[in-house]
Design a protein around this motif. Structure first.
Motif, PDB file in Angstrom:
ATOM      1  N   ASN A   1     -17.309  16.259  22.460  1.00 21.26           N
ATOM      2  CA  ASN A   1     -17.791  17.380  21.668  1.00 21.26           C
ATOM      3  C   ASN A   1     -17.911  18.628  22.529  1.00 21.26           C
ATOM      4  OD1 ASN A   1     -18.519  16.229  18.899  1.00 21.26           O
ATOM      5  ND2 ASN A   1     -19.571  14.796  20.271  1.00 21.26           N
TER       6      ASN A   1
ATOM      7  N   VAL B   1     -20.134  22.456  22.929  1.00 25.99           N
ATOM      8  CA  VAL B   1     -21.284  23.280  22.568  1.00 25.99           C
ATOM      9  C   VAL B   1     -20.910  24.720  22.897  1.00 25.99           C
ATOM     10  CG1 VAL B   1     -23.665  23.885  23.157  1.00 25.99           C
ATOM     11  CG2 VAL B   1     -23.003  21.478  22.920  1.00 25.99           C
TER      12      VAL B   1
ATOM     13  N   VAL C   1     -29.455  20.403  22.850  1.00 23.12           N
ATOM     14  CA  VAL C   1     -28.306  20.050  22.017  1.00 23.12           C
ATOM     15  C   VAL C   1     -27.313  19.207  22.803  1.00 23.12           C
ATOM     16  CG1 VAL C   1     -26.408  20.952  20.621  1.00 23.12           C
ATOM     17  CG2 VAL C   1     -28.637  22.098  20.599  1.00 23.12           C
TER      18      VAL C   1
ATOM     19  N   LEU D   1     -26.033  15.374  21.872  1.00 19.46           N
ATOM     20  CA  LEU D   1     -24.632  15.004  21.687  1.00 19.46           C
ATOM     21  C   LEU D   1     -24.201  13.935  22.680  1.00 19.46           C
ATOM     22  CD1 LEU D   1     -23.053  18.518  21.051  1.00 19.46           C
ATOM     23  CD2 LEU D   1     -23.350  16.674  19.382  1.00 19.46           C
TER      24      LEU D   1
ATOM     25  N   ALA E   1     -16.487  17.857  17.486  1.00 24.14           N
ATOM     26  CA  ALA E   1     -17.221  18.987  16.899  1.00 24.14           C
ATOM     27  C   ALA E   1     -17.475  20.074  17.935  1.00 24.14           C
ATOM     28  CB  ALA E   1     -18.554  18.507  16.330  1.00 24.14           C
ATOM     29  N   ASN E   2     -17.701  21.273  17.427  1.00 25.63           N
ATOM     30  CA  ASN E   2     -18.082  22.403  18.267  1.00 25.63           C
ATOM     31  C   ASN E   2     -19.385  22.960  17.715  1.00 25.63           C
ATOM     32  OD1 ASN E   2     -18.181  24.597  20.007  1.00 25.63           O
ATOM     33  ND2 ASN E   2     -16.723  25.820  18.818  1.00 25.63           N
ATOM     34  N   TRP E   3     -20.476  22.692  18.417  1.00 30.69           N
ATOM     35  CA  TRP E   3     -21.810  23.069  17.944  1.00 30.69           C
ATOM     36  C   TRP E   3     -22.189  24.445  18.481  1.00 30.69           C
ATOM     37  CZ3 TRP E   3     -26.108  19.411  16.387  1.00 30.69           C
ATOM     38  CH2 TRP E   3     -25.588  18.270  15.750  1.00 30.69           C
TER      39      TRP E   3
END
Length: 254
Positions: free
Chosen positions: A182, A184, A226, A230, A241-243
């Motif tokens: 993932n 961030v 965060v 993850l 995903a890209n948070w």
């Protein structure tokens, strides 16, 4: 603390200060053994000593993530001391401010070496053991500039966009092995890199506060929360995903 990272071995690049240090502190507090990698020897030594003083299991290596031999050596040393990495946080990065018509090839390469190639070299080194053990997570620290940017940030936005693309691609490739990848994307976070940005563009300091829906600049700890989520089993069904961790800045239309 939730102790959600007990039994994990977390490697963090760019761990001497800023977001990297905050991630290392949070991971250690959550029960992980933590390996630190940075080129800043003095700051890395201080961070390591302060983490060890808390009782955390910590190892550190001075290493250049843009050099494949240095990466292999650093990961090997940390693995010998802590065990194979189960989590990699690709945090090391550098800002760039350039004119596309005047930037040299060497300057371009220096940005992409740190912001993109280094993340791949680190992933390449730790993935074999993650795949073999069918357990692992990679978290790439990208940037709001991967989707929204400002004038004067060439080619930083291109490199961070590439990092998000690499995140998606790797997630597909290693997902069948129960390894998650993932990204961030922090917005304005109170780090040395942000201070460098404000020094380069002084008018942006007040503007940054004005445009944030939450009315403040973020902290490294905000991002670390965060990242560690993850990295943990709590995010077992999250990959590719890209948070955004940007105080709502990315949802503004103007």
């Amino acid at each position: 603390m939730t102790e959600r990272l007990i039994d994990e071995v977390v490697l963090v690049t760019g761990a001497a200060r800023g977001i990297g240090r905050a991630v290392a502190e949070k991971a250690a507090a959550e029960g992980a053994a933590v390996g630190l990698i940075d080129v800043l020897a003095g700051e890395l030594a201080r961070t390591t000593a302060e983490l060890r003083a808390t009782g955390a299991r910590v190892a550190a290596v001075v290493g250049d993530i843009t050099d494949e031999n240095a990466v292999a050596k650093a990961v090997g040393e940390l693995s010998s001391e802590l065990g194979p990495a189960t989590v990699l946080v690709n945090n090391a990065g550098k800002n760039a401010y350039a004119d596309a018509t005047r930037m040299t090839v060497a300057e371009w390469d220096s940005v992409f070496d740190v912001d993109l190639k280094g993340a791949w070299l680190m992933a390449r080194q730790v993935l074999p053991s993650m795949i073999e053990n069918r357990h692992g997570a990679i978290v790439n620290i990208a940037s709001i500039h991967s989707s929204l940017t400002t004038a004067g940030m060439f080619p930083y936005a291109a490199a961070k966009s590439g990092l998000v693309g690499m995140t998606r691609s790797l997630a597909l490739d290693v997902g069948p092995h129960n390894v998650r990848v993932n990204a961030v994307s922090p917005g304005y976070i109170a780090t040395d890199l942000l201070e460098e940005f404000f020094t380069t563009f002084p008018a942006e300091r007040e503007h940054a506060l004005d445009v944030h829906p939450l009315g403040r600049i973020g902290t490294p700890a905000d991002v670390a929360e965060v990242v560690c989520f993850l990295a943990s089993r709590a995010a077992a069904f999250v990959t590719g995903a890209n948070w955004a961790v940007d105080g709502g800045l990315g949802v503004r239309s103007a």
